[in-house]
Design an enzyme around this catalytic site. Sequence first.
Site, PDB file in Angstrom:
ATOM      1  N   ASP A   1       0.818  -1.206   0.000  1.00  0.00           N
ATOM      2  CA  ASP A   1       0.000   0.000   0.000  1.00  0.00           C
ATOM      3  C   ASP A   1       0.855   1.261   0.000  1.00  0.00           C
ATOM      4  O   ASP A   1       2.044   1.237   0.331  1.00  0.00           O
ATOM      5  CB  ASP A   1      -0.909   0.021   1.239  1.00  0.00           C
ATOM      6  CG  ASP A   1      -2.184  -0.782   1.038  1.00  0.00           C
ATOM      7  OD1 ASP A   1      -2.420  -1.241  -0.092  1.00  0.00           O
ATOM      8  OD2 ASP A   1      -2.940  -0.949   2.005  1.00  0.00           O
TER       9      ASP A   1
ATOM     10  N   MET B   1      -9.814   9.299   7.574  1.00  0.00           N
ATOM     11  CA  MET B   1      -9.894   9.870   6.226  1.00  0.00           C
ATOM     12  C   MET B   1     -10.773  11.104   6.149  1.00  0.00           C
ATOM     13  O   MET B   1     -11.562  11.277   5.213  1.00  0.00           O
ATOM     14  CB  MET B   1     -10.373   8.802   5.234  1.00  0.00           C
ATOM     15  CG  MET B   1      -9.396   7.640   5.095  1.00  0.00           C
ATOM     16  SD  MET B   1     -10.019   6.238   4.147  1.00  0.00           S
ATOM     17  CE  MET B   1     -10.953   5.347   5.396  1.00  0.00           C
TER      18      MET B   1
ATOM     19  N   LYS C   1      -3.400   2.990  -2.733  1.00  0.00           N
ATOM     20  CA  LYS C   1      -4.641   3.737  -2.908  1.00  0.00           C
ATOM     21  C   LYS C   1      -4.606   4.926  -1.955  1.00  0.00           C
ATOM     22  O   LYS C   1      -4.331   4.760  -0.771  1.00  0.00           O
ATOM     23  CB  LYS C   1      -5.869   2.868  -2.596  1.00  0.00           C
ATOM     24  CG  LYS C   1      -5.980   1.618  -3.452  1.00  0.00           C
ATOM     25  CD  LYS C   1      -7.131   0.742  -3.022  1.00  0.00           C
ATOM     26  CE  LYS C   1      -8.460   1.296  -3.468  1.00  0.00           C
ATOM     27  NZ  LYS C   1      -8.649   1.232  -4.911  1.00  0.00           N
TER      28      LYS C   1
END
Length: 257
Positions: free
Chosen positions: A36, A165, A57
């Site tokens: 990642d 996030m 991502k």
Amino acid sequence: MAQGKVIFVSAGPGAADLITLRGARALQRADVVLFDALTDPALREFAPNALWLDVGKRGFCDSTAQTAINALLVKQAQAHAVVVRLKGGDASVFGRLEEELIALAEAGIESEVVPGVTAAIAAAAHTQRPLTRRGQGRTVALSTAMTKEGDLQAMKSADTEVFYMAGRQLGLLARKLQQAGWPADTPALVVSKAGCADALSSDHLVADLAAAALLHKGRPTVVTVGAGARHVAPMRKKAVKSPGLDLAQAQVITLND
């Protein structure tokens, strides 16, 4: 066709030394590592001879499509004995683990999941703010502020709520939190790059969360709201007179506020 095994390794949210011993040993066995975006490059030292494939991502950035990652996992497992899927934080917390497990199961490929440290725990450790508090913080909820459709959501479902996030939308998050029932003066803690040497934290109230945007700009950020965002209260010493003793002989004991 010969089938290999895929091991999902949780790398932790920041510094390489937050990986578990089990995770490090799995990396040492890897023929291929699909990693990642937020995993520490220093982890390559555990598997210097493996093939490392970037499948990162990132929100609001160019990312590898999930369907492409699923297909690549299956392809690599069909060609190699041990494939490590290296995920930031804990693979089971907002790590798209379910989709990848399903893809492997449908292809008949064996898999294993190694747990790790998630960003909420790293943020609590960095700031010394326990997520649970005796008598006041009995429940914790981990939430993603972003949905699949890109809408920011907030809720009030626990004594402590940790939002992942949401760093680019702190002002909107503040409004959504108040709409969900959080009082404007509720403590809120913002931590970016939790678990890294350059982690930053700032204290706010729900109403002024937007003030944290500039400090944490461009950094992976978690927001803790409620009981787990408060400073740890120091113990206070109180004089308690024991029966049969005069004031000079009173015992001093430590009590919780």
